[in-house]
Write an enzyme that holds these catalytic residues in place. Structure first.
Site, mmCIF file in Angstrom:
data_model
loop_
_atom_site.group_PDB
_atom_site.id
_atom_site.type_symbol
_atom_site.label_atom_id
_atom_site.label_comp_id
_atom_site.label_asym_id
_atom_site.label_seq_id
_atom_site.Cartn_x
_atom_site.Cartn_y
_atom_site.Cartn_z
ATOM 1 N N TYR A 193 0.815 -1.223 0.000
ATOM 2 C CA TYR A 193 0.000 0.000 0.000
ATOM 3 C C TYR A 193 0.841 1.262 0.000
ATOM 4 O O TYR A 193 2.047 1.229 0.152
ATOM 5 C CB TYR A 193 -1.053 0.003 1.091
ATOM 6 C CG TYR A 193 -0.682 -0.130 2.545
ATOM 7 C CD1 TYR A 193 0.596 0.051 3.038
ATOM 8 C CD2 TYR A 193 -1.694 -0.426 3.467
ATOM 9 C CE1 TYR A 193 0.864 -0.050 4.381
ATOM 10 C CE2 TYR A 193 -1.435 -0.526 4.821
ATOM 11 C CZ TYR A 193 -0.154 -0.338 5.275
ATOM 12 O OH TYR A 193 0.111 -0.435 6.613
ATOM 13 N N GLU A 194 0.152 2.389 -0.244
ATOM 14 C CA GLU A 194 0.772 3.711 -0.439
ATOM 15 C C GLU A 194 1.760 3.711 -1.598
ATOM 16 O O GLU A 194 2.820 4.339 -1.531
ATOM 17 C CB GLU A 194 1.456 4.184 0.844
ATOM 18 C CG GLU A 194 0.516 4.396 1.999
ATOM 19 C CD GLU A 194 -0.669 5.286 1.666
ATOM 20 O OE1 GLU A 194 -0.549 6.135 0.764
ATOM 21 O OE2 GLU A 194 -1.725 5.113 2.282
ATOM 22 N N GLY A 195 1.422 3.023 -2.666
ATOM 23 C CA GLY A 195 2.303 2.924 -3.827
ATOM 24 C C GLY A 195 3.176 1.700 -3.693
ATOM 25 O O GLY A 195 4.069 1.651 -2.838
#
Length: 588
Positions: free
Chosen positions: A440-442
């Protein structure tokens, strides 16, 4: 049970990442080492004594959804109240809205401790802190006045709403829409998935930051706007009013971080008889929402990197404790009665030292990234340089640290042997929690692309070489120091940094020639190469400041740093075979 490594954290902040020099230069006003030490000590106490004991109930019972409402695990609501009463949510927030305005470095160090104690707890405030930064930089004065004080205090929490079922990492595919209402507000319609802390009972209100498209918006990411959408509408006097038309329709059943509610959010479906359309307010300019959201995402990426450091630290503590208790076989270094504690066996020592070294490297990179963010804020004359440094280190901090979190947690399972595969030891839970952070978050693949395609060109392509020169100076200091015990560290560091320099120039040449696919084929090995080489220099910097840290630095340099050479060969020579073999994978 977790014990916050306050001494290691303070040492890394001050002597590896650069906080002591900044304090001595007066960069943070009257802030001194005594106050820094006091803050870290209290954060460590709170994490160890109040957060960590609730980890197990959070993992075993998790968050529960019923009738569109999420109930957190027993004890977590009281814990969160004690946490905000301690001022921890406001640590690095702007003073104008009730924050303490302390350096990002201290906020990041505290994040490490919250996440080591319970990653599912630590991830929630991360989004609130990101929302504070995004609103502080981009929102209107009216929105700031109405929302920021309670977000800064933690009385309300914030979320980040990007992902949709058809749009994961590709925001071009976003379909959520925003319709102007004619009164300065908008009506938001659509579905968002994987929304961390999208619904819960920790706070009276939740402030959602939502990406959506206006009716006449350009296609692609150029047509995305950012909107503030509260769970409950807020009156001019700050009191809560009617329920907004936004609700949680589902809660994901996940591999790990069970107490962190991962929600499917529905906007504009006429929830509980509300007029259809969630009421929202524009943040920033129309069709410029992605730039606003990236303010929040960059903050979140460093914070997620700290989750990797945090899980690695906890896994290392647990494995070392187990290795000193568990007895098996004979060992030459053990002179006591009966079987030897497994910590005496060389292979177990190798695993434990690898865990310690990789954890410390990830911590050093992440704290150095936070230091660059702070310097960009307080050093006006050098702000551009430090912004470039923060931008360069952010993908390393996020991707390398979270990869290390998984790797170290896995090694911790190995040290525990069969007991590591059994839930009662807690080693498996750390491995389960760690696995989300590289996603997550890229995703970490996207971080590698960002590093190569966007960060290597900073400063006309020269900023990265200035950074490598700084790391080279550390290697030279090792070579010329009178400290014993470094062994072949200087030679190993020089070789690794030469390999980093060669790989960097190779990728920059590919980009200059327009061969981006060939450059990106080597992006992921390059990010690890970069992180290991830089990490070796940070370990050496620590050894130069404290001779008791030299043995770990030497172990890393002589046992693990050689991986850089193999990674360089993958970067330089792997693109053609990857492309050729990859053709066999494509079915359409």
């Amino acid at each position: 049970m977790y014990r916050a490594p306050v001494e290691d954290i303070a040492f890394t902040l001050k002597h590896v990442a650069g906080l002591k020099l900044a304090l001595d230069a007066g960069a943070f006003g009257e802030l001194g080492e005594d106050l820094v030490d006091a803050i870290l000590a209290e954060a460590g106490r709170f994490a160890s004594e109040e957060v960590a004991p609730l980890y197990k109930v959070g993992d075993e019972q998790g968050a529960v959804l019923k009738d569109a409402a999420v109930t957190m695990p027993p004890g977590w609501k009281v814990l969160y109240r004690r946490w905000i009463d301690g001022g921890w949510n406001a640590l690095s927030a702007p003073e104008e809205f009730g924050g303490q305005g302390l350096p990002t470095m201290l906020g990041v160090a505290a994040l490490e401790m919250w996440n080591s104690a319970a990653m599912a707890f630590g991830v929630g405030p991360t989004l609130t802190m990101g929302a504070v930064e995004a609103l502080d930089k981009h929102a209107s004065r009216e929105l700031k006045a109405k929302y920021l004080e309670k977000l800064v205090s933690g009385e309300w929490m914030g979320t980040m709403n990007l992902t949709e079922p058809q749009a994961g990492s590709d925001l071009n595919a976003l379909r959520a829409r925003a319709e102007p209402a004619g009164d300065g507000t908008y009506r938001i319609f659509g579905q968002k998935i994987f929304i961390t802390y999208g619904e819960h009972d920790l706070t009276d209100n939740i402030v959602h930051l939502v990406l959506a498209r206006l009716p006449d918006a350009p296609a692609g990411t150029r047509g995305i706007s950012l909107f503030l959408v509260p769970k409950f509408l807020v009156g001019d006097d700050g009191t809560l009013g009617a329920r907004n038309d936004v609700f949680c329709s589902g809660l994901e059943h996940k591999l790990g971080i069970h107490a962190s509610p991962t929600c499917t959010m529905i906007y504009g479906d006429g929830f509980e008889g509300a007029s259809p359309g969630a009421i929202g307010w524009l943040v920033g300019e129309e069709n410029k929402g992605l730039a606003c959201m990236f303010t929040m995402m960059n903050n979140a990426r460093l914070a997620i990197g700290m989750q990797g450091v945090a899980v690695a630290e906890m896994a290392t503590q647990k494995a070392i404790a187990y290795a000193n208790e568990r007895r098996q076989g004979k060992a030459a270094s053990y002179g006591g009665p009966g079987m030897a504690p497994i910590v005496h066996h060389p292979d177990v020592q190798r695993n434990l030292l690898t865990m310690k070294a990789l954890t410390q490297i990830a911590r050093s990179i992440s704290y150095s990234c936070a230091h660059a963010i702070d310097c960009a804020r307080v050093l006006d004359g050098d702000a551009a340089h430090w912004r470039d440094r923060a931008n360069l280190l952010t993908p390393l901090a996020k991707a390398f640290s979270t990869d290390i979190g998984v790797e170290v947690a896995s090694l911790g399972l190995q040290v525990h042997g069969g007991m590591g595969f059994i839930e009662e030891t807690g080693a498996a839970a750390l491995y389960r929690d760690a696995r989300i952070a590289p996603i997550y978050e890229g995703t970490n693949g996207i971080q590698a692309i960002d590093l190569v395609a966007r960060k290597l060109p900073l400063g006309g392509g020269e900023h990265v070489h200035g950074y490598i020169a700084e790391l080279k100076a550390v290697a030279n200091s090792v070579r010329t120091s009178n400290l014993g015990g470094f062994g072949r560290t200087a030679d190993s560091l020089d070789q690794a940094l030469d390999d980093l320099n060669e790989a960097t120039r190779f990728l920059q040449k590919l980009l200059a020639d327009g061969r981006s696919d060939a450059a990106l084929a080597g992006a992921t090995p390059y990010l690890r190469l970069f992180s290991l080489a830089a990490g070796g220099a940070y370990l050496a910097r620590g050894g130069l400041a404290d001779q008791t840290r030299v043995p770990l630095c030497r172990f890393f340099a002589e046992n693990l740093l050689g991986e850089v050479r193999a990674l360089k060969e993958r970067v330089i020579g792997g693109a053609k075979s990857l492309a050729d073999a990859g053709k066999a994978l494509i079915s359409a």
